[in-house]
Design an enzyme around this catalytic site. Structure first.
Site, mmCIF file in Angstrom:
data_model
loop_
_atom_site.group_PDB
_atom_site.id
_atom_site.type_symbol
_atom_site.label_atom_id
_atom_site.label_comp_id
_atom_site.label_asym_id
_atom_site.label_seq_id
_atom_site.Cartn_x
_atom_site.Cartn_y
_atom_site.Cartn_z
ATOM 1 N N ASP A 163 -76.322 -6.791 18.416
ATOM 2 C CA ASP A 163 -76.582 -5.952 17.335
ATOM 3 C C ASP A 163 -75.489 -6.054 16.023
ATOM 4 O O ASP A 163 -74.324 -6.170 16.508
ATOM 5 C CB ASP A 163 -76.266 -4.453 18.229
ATOM 6 N N LYS A 184 -79.627 -4.498 10.514
ATOM 7 C CA LYS A 184 -79.663 -3.587 9.741
ATOM 8 C C LYS A 184 -80.489 -3.635 8.354
ATOM 9 O O LYS A 184 -80.036 -4.440 7.948
ATOM 10 C CB LYS A 184 -78.947 -2.600 9.837
ATOM 11 N N TYR A 237 -71.030 -4.290 8.386
ATOM 12 C CA TYR A 237 -70.150 -5.009 9.101
ATOM 13 C C TYR A 237 -69.279 -6.284 8.854
ATOM 14 O O TYR A 237 -69.875 -7.101 8.637
ATOM 15 C CB TYR A 237 -70.303 -4.888 10.642
#
Length: 347
Positions: A63, A94, A68
């Site tokens: 993931d 995401k 990030y």
């Protein structure tokens, strides 16, 4: 491979089907936030070693997110996974944060040593498509298996959450629902820190899955009573992030321990010390109990801790494979540290 290592791999590599689709996730995954330089920088070579160690340990669910490290985690995961057959692993990313163009090295409060421009929140239809296109470029892939709408919670938006939720339903969810219908994306849902907004999406739409961070852990079982049963009833898979609640369940109640990204309160420190004492009596690391506990719930498909070194990844694999005596779980329940409704013991 030694018998002990074989047992570690078998435990991590066990799979569950994600909700109603045909995706299957390994019971242990790898969360990509630390690989985006969360709190401290990670060298490029070490980031690759983390993913190598996860792979060798049987992990096949990874993931990541644009947030990030302003795309750094996605780039690192893409490079490391490029050497593996695409059909052998499941990857999620995401939408909801767009990374602006820019130059220079900067910190943003959580992530350090970042190259490039700042992030901005965007749940619009077009912004979602742009975000996913940029993610695919950073990853070097043609598709991702799962896409979560990121950070649609009060932690990020406070009193503006109702407005942001409306934006996401009109924009991000509609875009992802279209891509799912076209077969471009395998599964869609939310990646958030609060189960309440997931409950709302269950009522309003047709998600496949959720990535819920920190709300089903040894310190917080608030998702247990209505949300997780609703997911079981609907056939929706839940991935658990934040099993260590940002660190304290890995480090224990030590000075400077973090809980939900902030310094832990005195109440949380005391609660953690009580958990530690029970674990110590059974000769089990607190971190092992913390990592395994969420996986016992039948709604939970995978648990995805992060790692910033190959050694941390090896530790996570070891913790997840430890044999924990039933007496430990029974004592935690008897001490009032876990509710009677929480499923306990090997899944």
């Amino acid at each position: 491979m030694s018998a002990d290592m074989q047992g570690v791999v078998e435990r991590a590599a066990r799979r569950r089907i994600l909700g109603r689709g045909n995706l299957s996730l390994t019971r242990l995954g790898l969360g990509g936030a630390p690989l985006g330089n969360l709190y401290q920088a990670v060298e490029e070579a070490e980031a690759e070693r983390v993913i190598d160690a996860a792979w060798q340990g049987g992990v096949r669910y990874f993931d990541t997110a644009p947030l990030y490290g302003s795309g750094l985690s996605e780039r690192r995961m893409g490079r490391a996974l490029a050497r593996r057959p695409r059909s052998d692993y499941v990857l999620s990313s995401k939408v909801g944060w767009l990374i602006e163009p820019g130059v220079g090295i900067r910190d943003d409060g959580l992530y350090v040593g970042l190259e490039g421009g700042p992030r901005r929140c965007d749940y619009s239809y077009d912004g979602t498509l742009r975000s996913l296109e940029a993610s695919l470029l950073r990853l070097g892939l043609d598709y991702v298996d799962i896409v979560y709408i990121h950070d649609l919670d009060t932690v990020q938006h406070g009193a503006a959450l109702t407005e942001r939720y409306g934006d996401a339903m009109d924009g991000a969810y509609r875009a992802l629902d279209r891509l799912r219908g076209e077969g471009v994306v395998g599964a869609i849902g939310l990646g958030v820190n609060e189960w309440q907004i997931c409950d709302r999406l269950l009522a309003d739409a047709d998600p496949d899955c959720f990535l819920l961070a920190g709300r089903y852990s040894l310190l917080d079982q608030s998702a247990l009573y209505s949300f997780l049963p609703a997911c079981i009833k609907r056939g929706i898979g839940v991935v658990i992030g934040g099993a260590f609640n940002s660190g304290i369940l890995a480090t224990g109640a030590v000075p400077g321990a973090r809980y939900d990204y902030m310094p832990a309160s005195a109440e949380i420190m005391t609660h953690t010390a009580r958990l530690e004492a029970v674990c110590h009596r059974h000769n089990v690391p607190l971190a092992a109990a913390a990592l395994q506990f969420p996986s016992f719930h039948p709604a939970v498909v995978s648990v995805v801790p992060g790692a910033r070194s190959a050694a941390e990844m090896a530790t996570n694999l070891d913790l997840f494979s430890r044999i924990i005596p039933a007496a430990l779980w029974q004592e935690l329940r008897a001490e009032g540290l876990l509710p009677a409704e929480a499923p306990l013991g090997p899944d």
